[in-house]
Design an enzyme around this catalytic site. Structure first.
Site, PDB file in Angstrom:
ATOM      1  N   LYS A 179       0.826  -1.213   0.000  1.00 53.44           N
ATOM      2  CA  LYS A 179       0.000   0.000   0.000  1.00 53.44           C
ATOM      3  C   LYS A 179       0.865   1.270   0.000  1.00 53.44           C
ATOM      4  CE  LYS A 179      -4.092  -1.924   0.038  1.00 53.44           C
ATOM      5  NZ  LYS A 179      -3.791  -3.318  -0.315  1.00 53.44           N
TER       6      LYS A 179
HETATM    7  C1  PLP Z   1      -9.992  -2.597  -1.621  1.00 61.60           C
HETATM    8  C2  PLP Z   1      -9.390  -3.378  -0.501  1.00 61.60           C
HETATM    9  N1  PLP Z   1     -10.138  -3.679   0.561  1.00 61.60           N
HETATM   10  C3  PLP Z   1      -9.636  -4.354   1.604  1.00 61.60           C
HETATM   11  C4  PLP Z   1      -8.327  -4.778   1.638  1.00 61.60           C
HETATM   12  C5  PLP Z   1      -7.852  -5.607   2.781  1.00 61.60           C
HETATM   13  O1  PLP Z   1      -6.714  -5.143   3.404  1.00 61.60           O
HETATM   14  P1  PLP Z   1      -5.627  -6.131   4.034  1.00 61.60           P
HETATM   15  O2  PLP Z   1      -4.920  -6.807   2.908  1.00 61.60           O
HETATM   16  O3  PLP Z   1      -4.759  -5.212   4.814  1.00 61.60           O
HETATM   17  O4  PLP Z   1      -6.355  -7.091   4.901  1.00 61.60           O
HETATM   18  C6  PLP Z   1      -7.496  -4.463   0.569  1.00 61.60           C
HETATM   19  C7  PLP Z   1      -6.089  -4.873   0.564  1.00 61.60           C
HETATM   20  O5  PLP Z   1      -5.504  -5.272  -0.383  1.00 61.60           O
HETATM   21  C8  PLP Z   1      -8.039  -3.759  -0.547  1.00 61.60           C
HETATM   22  O6  PLP Z   1      -7.292  -3.471  -1.607  1.00 61.60           O
END
Ligand code: PLP
Length: 356
Positions: A179
């Site tokens: 990110k």
């Molecule tokens: C649009 C979206 N929602 C939720 C998430 C979930 O985050 P995490 O990977 O930190 O659990 C991501 C992560 O890639 C995402 O891109």
């Protein structure tokens, strides 16, 4: 190979982690609190609550709004699967609406028809770091008294009408390794609502206010100080890194001629988590990926199979038709835009993509 993403790690992150290790206090503590204060400042919200991932943040945000079995949550299918999984975790049903062809984000015009008497919330996604049309979505939510949970996982620092995403509804962010700012794994919930923040703080830590006295069923969704220390070092460079992403995106926008480049509405400031082009018509994406990879350019397809076409979700929601989502999923291709690209990298990307 120019990677599609690359964590930007400097001595600041390394020293911050070493300091935490030397302190012997590794679990959630002062670094997490520091990160929460800074994150709330970035989002212009009263509270920010750190969690172990963006996925746990989404899960917790839905629970905090009392969403559960029998409820419906309107969202998009063109997203990372966590948006949809979190709705399933709480026992609610995802109701998919299609996206806008040009921005790849939720089409506000389609929401009203998807509302039933079971609808509790709308979960739009600010995909690729580009804010969705949140004002139009909020207007529908207001008319029908629905909660908004913004999946801003990819969009830290992005603005709509000059206001940061994550400050319109309850905001959710990811600090996953790729990110724009990251902690390896991590998440954040942003809100102005004291009760929602309090609920999230409690439930992320086994419902515990006083040590070993548990007020309710909770989870271990905590972030560690090790992770928070990395993110604090990152958030200090957020502006600088975002500016670089914007410069890279502007260069690619101007120079790429052989593909459809991203459309940005005049009232939004995207943060370019991804720079996603479209190979329109019947062009062979696999061949394009192969050609670019062979030329030393990493690419990504986010996301090749929309959520409603994943088999386990199809079993739950049945056959759903989302023509724009389905077409766009076949045409998108993300190119490197991260802040560590050199001018030579950018020139190579332009040269090779223009050969497609
Ligand atoms: C649009 C979206 N929602 C939720 C998430 C979930 O985050 P995490 O990977 O930190 O659990 C991501 C992560 O890639 C995402 O891109």
């Amino acid at each position: 190979m120019i990677p599609i993403s690359k964590p930007f790690i400097t001595d600041a992150e390394k020293n911050a982690v070493l300091e935490v290790l030397d302190s012997g206090m590794l679990a959630q503590g002062s670094r997490v609190a520091d990160l929460e204060t800074r994150f709330a400042q970035v989002c212009g919200t009263k509270h920010a609550v750190a969690t172990s991932s963006g996925t746990t943040a989404l899960h917790l945000a839905l629970m905090a709004h009392g969403i559960g079995p029998g409820d419906e949550v309107i969202t998009v299918s063109f997203t990372f699967i966590a948006s949809v999984n979190s709705i399933l975790y709480v026992g609610a049903e995802p109701i998919f609406v299609d996206i806008e062809e040009d921005t790849f984000n939720m089409d506000p015009a389609l929401i009203t028809d998807a509302i039933t008497d079971r609808t509790k919330a709308i979960m739009p996604v600010h995909l690729y770091g580009q804010p969705c049309d949140i004002a139009a979505i909020m207007e529908v939510a207001r008319q029908h008294n629905l909660t908004i949970i913004e999946d801003a996982a990819q969009a830290v620092g992005a603005k709509y009408d000059g206001k940061p995403v994550g400050s319109f509804g309850t905001g959710v962010f990811s600090l996953y390794a790729t990110k724009n700012i990251m902690s390896g794994e991590g998440g954040m919930i942003t809100t102005d609502d004291d009760e929602i923040a309090e609920y999230c703080r409690l439930v992320r830590n086994h419902g515990m206010k006083r040590r070993y006295y548990h007020e309710m069923l909770g989870y271990n969704f905590r972030m560690t100080d090790l992770h928070a220390a990395i993110a604090v070092a990152q958030i200090e460079r957020l502006e600088e890194m975002t500016t670089k992403r914007r410069e890279n995106a502007a260069y690619l926008q101007e120079m790429l001629k052989s593909v459809v480049t991203p459309v940005v509405r005049p009232n939004v400031d995207p943060v370019w988590h991804q720079f996603t082009v479209r190979l329109d018509g019947n062009r062979d994406r696999e061949a394009a990926v192969k050609q670019l990879n062979e030329a030393g350019i990493g690419t990504g397809v986010y996301y090749p199979v929309p959520a409603h076409q994943q088999e386990y979700i199809r079993i739950i929601v049945g056959d759903v038709s989302l023509p724009v989502t389905e077409r766009i999923a076949e045409e998108v291709l993300s190119l490197p835009v991260h802040p560590q690209l050199s001018q030579a990298d950018l020139e190579l990307i332009v040269r090779e993509v223009n050969k497609l």
